[in-house]
Design a protein around this motif. Structure first.
Motif, short mmCIF file in Angstrom:
data_model
loop_
_atom_site.label_atom_id
_atom_site.label_comp_id
_atom_site.label_asym_id
_atom_site.label_seq_id
_atom_site.Cartn_x
_atom_site.Cartn_y
_atom_site.Cartn_z
N LEU A 165 0.84 -1.20 0.00
CA LEU A 165 0.00 0.00 0.00
C LEU A 165 0.88 1.25 0.00
O LEU A 165 2.00 1.22 0.52
N ILE A 166 0.37 2.32 -0.57
CA ILE A 166 1.09 3.59 -0.61
C ILE A 166 0.51 4.49 0.48
O ILE A 166 -0.65 4.91 0.38
N PRO A 167 1.26 4.77 1.53
CA PRO A 167 0.70 5.43 2.72
C PRO A 167 0.13 6.81 2.46
O PRO A 167 -0.79 7.25 3.16
N PHE A 168 0.64 7.54 1.46
CA PHE A 168 0.20 8.91 1.24
C PHE A 168 -1.03 9.00 0.33
O PHE A 168 -1.61 10.07 0.18
N LEU A 169 -1.43 7.88 -0.26
CA LEU A 169 -2.64 7.86 -1.06
C LEU A 169 -3.83 7.48 -0.17
O LEU A 169 -3.67 6.84 0.87
N SER A 170 -5.02 7.82 -0.61
CA SER A 170 -6.22 7.51 0.16
C SER A 170 -6.54 6.02 0.08
O SER A 170 -5.97 5.28 -0.74
N ILE A 171 -7.46 5.60 0.93
CA ILE A 171 -7.92 4.21 0.90
C ILE A 171 -8.46 3.88 -0.48
O ILE A 171 -8.12 2.85 -1.08
N ALA A 172 -9.33 4.74 -1.02
CA ALA A 172 -9.94 4.49 -2.32
C ALA A 172 -8.89 4.44 -3.42
O ALA A 172 -8.95 3.57 -4.31
N GLU A 173 -7.91 5.34 -3.38
CA GLU A 173 -6.86 5.34 -4.39
C GLU A 173 -6.05 4.06 -4.35
O GLU A 173 -5.67 3.51 -5.38
N ASN A 174 -5.77 3.56 -3.14
CA ASN A 174 -5.04 2.31 -3.00
C ASN A 174 -5.85 1.13 -3.52
O ASN A 174 -5.32 0.24 -4.19
N ILE A 175 -7.13 1.11 -3.21
CA ILE A 175 -7.98 -0.01 -3.63
C ILE A 175 -8.01 -0.12 -5.15
O ILE A 175 -7.93 -1.23 -5.71
N PHE A 176 -8.09 0.99 -5.84
CA PHE A 176 -8.26 0.96 -7.29
C PHE A 176 -6.98 1.34 -8.05
O PHE A 176 -7.04 1.65 -9.23
N LEU A 177 -5.84 1.30 -7.36
CA LEU A 177 -4.58 1.60 -8.03
C LEU A 177 -4.30 0.56 -9.11
O LEU A 177 -4.25 -0.64 -8.84
N GLY A 178 -4.15 1.03 -10.34
CA GLY A 178 -3.96 0.11 -11.47
C GLY A 178 -5.26 -0.42 -12.03
O GLY A 178 -5.27 -1.14 -13.03
N ASP A 222 -15.05 0.48 8.82
CA ASP A 222 -15.82 1.71 8.85
C ASP A 222 -14.87 2.91 8.81
O ASP A 222 -14.56 3.51 9.83
N GLU A 223 -14.39 3.23 7.62
CA GLU A 223 -13.46 4.33 7.44
C GLU A 223 -13.89 5.15 6.22
O GLU A 223 -14.44 4.61 5.26
N ASN A 224 -13.62 6.44 6.26
CA ASN A 224 -13.87 7.29 5.11
C ASN A 224 -12.89 6.92 3.99
O ASN A 224 -11.68 6.85 4.24
N PRO A 225 -13.36 6.67 2.78
CA PRO A 225 -12.46 6.21 1.71
C PRO A 225 -11.40 7.24 1.31
O PRO A 225 -10.43 6.87 0.63
N ILE A 226 -11.57 8.50 1.71
CA ILE A 226 -10.56 9.50 1.35
C ILE A 226 -9.45 9.60 2.41
O ILE A 226 -8.51 10.37 2.26
N THR A 227 -9.54 8.79 3.47
CA THR A 227 -8.52 8.78 4.52
C THR A 227 -7.21 8.23 3.97
O THR A 227 -7.19 7.16 3.35
N PRO A 228 -6.08 8.90 4.20
CA PRO A 228 -4.78 8.34 3.78
C PRO A 228 -4.51 7.01 4.49
O PRO A 228 -4.74 6.89 5.70
N VAL A 229 -4.05 6.04 3.74
CA VAL A 229 -3.81 4.71 4.30
C VAL A 229 -2.79 4.76 5.43
O VAL A 229 -2.87 3.98 6.39
#
Length: 510
Positions: A93-106, A134-141
């Motif tokens: 996972l990339i810590p500075f990206l959001s949860i949503a960005e990590n989930i759909f990376l690539g 239960d987390e906001n998807p824009i939260t940084p990982v």
């Protein structure tokens, strides 16, 4: 329809000079949770890398049949497109990206060539609900704990329409609560028709969750057990090739004088300076004694150890450290080492070792003054020292010039211990010394700890595994919310009595 979703037939994988897998076969039924067990270096992760295309077709011999088709995966992208998704022990996972960005990376959710952020966050929210996060998807990982990050990895796998989910040591770095949640999630995914393969050293988890278990030893398949046959004793025998009459080697302590005493030790958070992490902690350890420090995640165990060892954690630290009855300064790592204190970190890969360097230089790194003259390292002496530890610690490697990153977890841990033993400490603090290593390697580590105590060293063991502390320690201190809440002798300690003390602070506040 074939009841097996996966059949790996006669897989052989060779690296230069090493046959990692030899004629390994594996069958996994649809919708089951299948465990793979084996000692470190047995070939478990290598087999899964073959399956997932990390080691592409053509670099091994044998056949992979998945979901009724003969497959030749040349990359992870190809295996994922077929529904095989692997989650490695080291989370990707990339810590500075959001949860949503990590989930759909690539696998970005796009519209007319642009990322559709509304759709991305909406779909991420649905996936997070499926894994119980239960987390906001824009939260940084990077703001999430390891347990929640593991759930993000699983949500990422679900976004790829996974059919076979492979988890490599998924609970190695998790506390009991997060581990229980993850296992419950695997059962839930099983109910949704998703097949799982779990590599784990935690035998209690395997017996609790696995429908079948395959044991690998020295790159070969030993046997596959159905649920009715799975016992910890049977798994251990298959893994190490013999019965372990006891998980812990017998040890009769010979206690000497007090070596280290810590009094009224208080530590504040390094950035939130008004937050107390360790409060008025006092403990002592004698020559030849092994003491344990038990506590729930967040109790302050590692923070206590690191703050004593050169104040490598915390701010506004107060309290006193005594060595052999004399108060000493341990304000820097060099001062701590000079006073006879050593600390083996819980994260050997990040803080304990230089993974791209060789075994020789890792072993001598903390004690270069012992093999140096006028600022120059004596390379012959360095080699001699490393070879002596390779032999005495039974580090399985053909040469100490090999990269330490290529060793199994158990052998890496022996290198960490060698590194700190070489400094000739009076007190050796071991933080989670057996995390992520197999039962056979654990026994070897316990034997080493006993030998250190027999040599008159004072040993402090921090562990999340209460049976481990009970099995190897002479006394066990308990921490709760930064306070030492009790100490028990080994003969009176039980998991129940320790847990009562580990939760004492919270209960008193209710």
């Amino acid at each position: 329809m074939n009841p097996n979703i996966l059949e790996m037939r006669s897989i052989t994988k060779t690296f230069p000079g090493v046959k990692a897998l030899e004629d390994v076969s594996l069958s996994v039924r649809r919708g089951e949770i299948h465990a793979i067990c084996g000692e470190n270096g047995a070939g478990k992760s290598t087999l899964m890398k073959v399956l997932s295309g990390v080691y592409p077709a053509g670099t091994y011999t044998g056949e992979i049949h998945f979901d009724g088709k003969l497959e030749e995966f040349h990359s992870i992208n190809e295996s994922e497109a077929s529904g095989v998704v692997i989650i490695h022990q080291e989370l990707a996972l990339i810590p500075f990206l959001s949860i949503a960005e990590n989930i759909f990376l690539g696998n970005e959710q796009t519209h007319r060539g642009m990322v559709d952020w509304n759709r991305t966050n909406l779909e991420a929210t649905k996936l997070l609900a499926r894994v119980g996060l239960d987390e906001n998807p824009i939260t940084p990982v990077g703001q999430l704990g390891v347990g929640k990050q593991q759930l993000v990895e699983i949500a990422k796998a679900l976004s790829k329409r996974v059919k076979l989910l492979i988890l490599d040591e998924p609970t190695a770095a998790l506390n009991d609560s997060d581990s229980d949640h993850l296992l419950a999630l695997l059962r839930s995914l099983k109910g949704q028709g998703i097949t799982s393969i779990m590599i784990s050293h935690k035998l209690n988890e395997i017996t609790a969750i696995a429908d079948s278990t395959t044991i690998i030893r020295d790159g070969r398949t030993i046997e596959t057990l159905d649920v009715a046959e799975i016992t910890q004793e049977r798994i251990i025998k298959g893994m190490v090739g013999r019965d372990l009459e006891s998980r812990f080697p017998a040890h009769v302590p010979t206690l000497g004088a007090e070596v280290m005493r810590v009094e009224d030790w208080t530590v504040h958070h390094p950035t939130q300076r008004d937050r107390v992490v360790v409060k008025n902690a006092s403990f002592n350890v004698r020559a030849g004694e092994i003491i344990g420090i038990a506590g729930l995640m967040g109790a302050g165990r590692t923070e206590l150890a690191m703050s004593i060892f050169g104040r490598t954690y915390g701010s506004n630290i107060s309290g006193r450290v005594f060595m052999h009855g004399k108060e000493v300064r341990t304000h820097t790592v060099s001062e701590a080492i000079d006073q006879g204190i050593a600390y083996a970190t819980e994260d050997r890969k990040k803080f304990g070792l230089n993974l791209i360097d060789d075994i020789r230089t890792n072993i001598t790194a903390a004690g270069l003054d012992k093999i140096s003259s006028r600022g120059w390292v004596n390379n012959n002496e360095e080699l001699k020292v490393a070879e002596s530890y390779r032999s005495s610690m039974n580090i399985k490697t053909p040469t100490v010039m090999a990269s330490v990153g290529k060793l199994s977890g158990g052998n890496q841990q022996k290198v960490v211990l060698s590194k700190w033993i070489f400094t000739s400490p009076d007190v050796l603090i071991l933080d989670e010394p057996t995390r992520g290593i197999d039962v056979g390697a654990k026994y070897e580590i316990y034997t080493i700890i006993n030998k250190l105590a027999d040599q008159g060293k004072a040993v402090v063991v921090i562990s999340s595994e209460l049976p481990e502390l009970i099995g190897i320690c002479d006394r066990i201190y308990t921490l709760a919310e930064g306070r030492i809440t009790g100490v028990l002798n080994a003969e009176e300690a039980s998991q129940e009595s320790l847990m009562e003390l580990m939760t004492k602070e919270k209960e008193e506040r209710r």
